[in-house]
Design a protein around this motif. Structure first.
Motif, short mmCIF file in Angstrom:
data_model
loop_
_atom_site.label_atom_id
_atom_site.label_comp_id
_atom_site.label_asym_id
_atom_site.label_seq_id
_atom_site.Cartn_x
_atom_site.Cartn_y
_atom_site.Cartn_z
N ILE A 115 0.83 -1.20 0.00
CA ILE A 115 0.00 0.00 0.00
C ILE A 115 0.87 1.25 0.00
N ARG A 116 1.94 1.25 0.76
CA ARG A 116 2.84 2.41 0.76
C ARG A 116 3.52 2.57 -0.60
N ALA A 117 3.88 1.45 -1.23
CA ALA A 117 4.50 1.53 -2.56
C ALA A 117 3.56 2.13 -3.59
N LEU A 118 2.26 1.86 -3.42
CA LEU A 118 1.26 2.39 -4.36
C LEU A 118 0.91 3.84 -4.09
N THR A 119 1.37 4.37 -2.96
CA THR A 119 0.99 5.74 -2.57
C THR A 119 2.21 6.62 -2.33
N GLY A 120 3.29 6.35 -3.03
CA GLY A 120 4.47 7.19 -2.92
C GLY A 120 5.13 7.16 -1.55
N GLY A 121 4.87 6.10 -0.78
CA GLY A 121 5.46 5.95 0.53
C GLY A 121 4.66 6.54 1.66
N TYR A 122 3.58 7.26 1.34
CA TYR A 122 2.82 7.96 2.37
C TYR A 122 1.81 7.07 3.09
N GLY A 123 1.20 6.16 2.39
CA GLY A 123 0.08 5.39 2.93
C GLY A 123 -1.23 5.91 2.37
N ALA A 124 -2.28 5.15 2.59
CA ALA A 124 -3.60 5.53 2.08
C ALA A 124 -4.17 6.69 2.89
N ASP A 125 -5.00 7.50 2.24
CA ASP A 125 -5.69 8.57 2.96
C ASP A 125 -6.70 8.00 3.95
N VAL A 126 -7.32 6.90 3.55
CA VAL A 126 -8.35 6.26 4.38
C VAL A 126 -8.12 4.76 4.35
N CYS A 127 -8.18 4.12 5.51
CA CYS A 127 -8.20 2.66 5.59
C CYS A 127 -9.52 2.24 6.24
N VAL A 128 -10.23 1.34 5.61
CA VAL A 128 -11.50 0.84 6.11
C VAL A 128 -11.31 -0.60 6.57
N GLU A 129 -11.62 -0.85 7.83
CA GLU A 129 -11.51 -2.20 8.40
C GLU A 129 -12.87 -2.88 8.27
N ALA A 130 -12.98 -3.84 7.35
CA ALA A 130 -14.25 -4.52 7.10
C ALA A 130 -14.12 -6.02 7.36
N VAL A 131 -13.34 -6.38 8.38
CA VAL A 131 -13.10 -7.78 8.72
C VAL A 131 -13.62 -8.09 10.13
N GLY A 132 -13.12 -7.36 11.13
CA GLY A 132 -13.55 -7.61 12.50
C GLY A 132 -12.59 -8.52 13.26
N PHE A 133 -13.05 -9.03 14.39
CA PHE A 133 -12.17 -9.75 15.31
C PHE A 133 -11.98 -11.22 14.96
N GLU A 134 -12.55 -11.69 13.85
CA GLU A 134 -12.40 -13.09 13.46
C GLU A 134 -11.74 -13.23 12.09
N PRO A 135 -10.55 -12.69 11.92
CA PRO A 135 -9.86 -12.87 10.63
C PRO A 135 -9.27 -14.26 10.51
N ASP A 136 -8.76 -14.60 9.32
CA ASP A 136 -7.99 -15.84 9.19
C ASP A 136 -6.76 -15.72 10.09
N ARG A 137 -6.50 -16.76 10.89
CA ARG A 137 -5.40 -16.70 11.85
C ARG A 137 -4.52 -17.93 11.76
#
Length: 254
Positions: A115-137
């Motif tokens: 994501i940083r490589a795609l944004t010139g090293g800065y990072g995304a303006d917005v990150c949306v967490e649409a997974v929750g507390f039960e991700p693949d682990r």
């Protein structure tokens, strides 16, 4: 304290306030997702005060994540990136929401670096967490949860806070039901992150979103992968939960 909307019986407070009249030109399937996942995905973008031109990274290519991607385009995003552990879900997100995709297959560090490589090293303006507390682990994640007496994992939210730029927004649509040790409050403070989340205020957005659907600015029913009779509901739950048969969204017909 109440059972969810998929319980056998549902209590509906203020039932006179909820119904909307559906325009004659729309089918049930076209407006079905106005009841939940579209307003939820839209809330993740609205909470970030998206005005146009932002780069938005969405973690989770399930139904809510894809709706967040569609909403990002409606709000004028310049670039939409979606992350998931399952290639078939990324393929669906790419086909239905026209977004770039990143496969989470080697830990969060690799995803954040991409994501940083795609944004010139800065990072995304917005990150949306649409997974929750039960991700693949993996086994290490599960062991950590046992040692800390935690339910699930907060690793996706941690990845969002690493992938967002300084002064950016992280919005949380995924469900978290318990406290977590070692929450990265240092990143929240040091980077000046705006963190928002919670239950989506569907009624706040539903009329605007219905107009988007009615006027053809967004399509919702293209995420449906399975249409089943109500008698096959257990099968629908099985293929969704266990990631079978390319299942992204099941619609049950009574």
């Amino acid at each position: 304290g109440y059972n969810g909307g998929q319980a056998e019986y549902v209590r509906v407070p203020y039932a006179h306030f909820g119904p909307r009249k559906v325009p004659e030109n729309l089918t049930d399937e076209q407006v079905l997702f106005l009841t939940d996942i579209f307003p939820t995905g839209y809330s993740g973008i609205d909470w970030a005060e998206v005005k146009g031109g932002e780069v938005i990274a969405i973690f989770g290519a399930g139904p809510v994540g894809i709706m967040a991607a569609k909403s990002a385009w409606l709000r004028g995003a310049s670039r939409v990136i979606i992350v998931d552990t399952q290639q078939y879900r990324l393929d669906k997100a790419s086909a239905t929401a026209n977004c770039e995709t990143i496969l989470w297959d080697d830990g969060s560090k690799q995803v954040v670096e991409q994501i940083r490589a795609l944004t010139g090293g800065y990072g995304a303006d917005v990150c949306v967490e649409a997974v929750g507390f039960e991700p693949d682990r993996d086994l290490l994640d599960r062991a950590k949860a046992v040692i800390n007496f935690e339910k699930g994992s907060v690793k996706v939210l941690e990845a969002c806070m690493s992938a967002v730029k300084r002064g950016g927004f992280v919005t949380v649509l995924g469900v978290y039901s318990s406290p977590f040790d070692n929450f990265p409050i240092h990143q929240f403070f040091d980077k000046g992150i705006v963190l928002r989340g919670g239950q989506a205020p569907a009624h706040k957005h539903i009329d605007l979103l219905m107009s988007h659907v009615s006027e053809g600015r967004v399509k919702l029913d293209d995420i449906i992968t399975h249409r089943l009779p109500l008698s096959e509901a257990p099968h629908g739950y099985d293929i969704f939960r266990n990631k079978k048969d390319g299942c992204v969204k099941v619609v049950l017909t009574p």
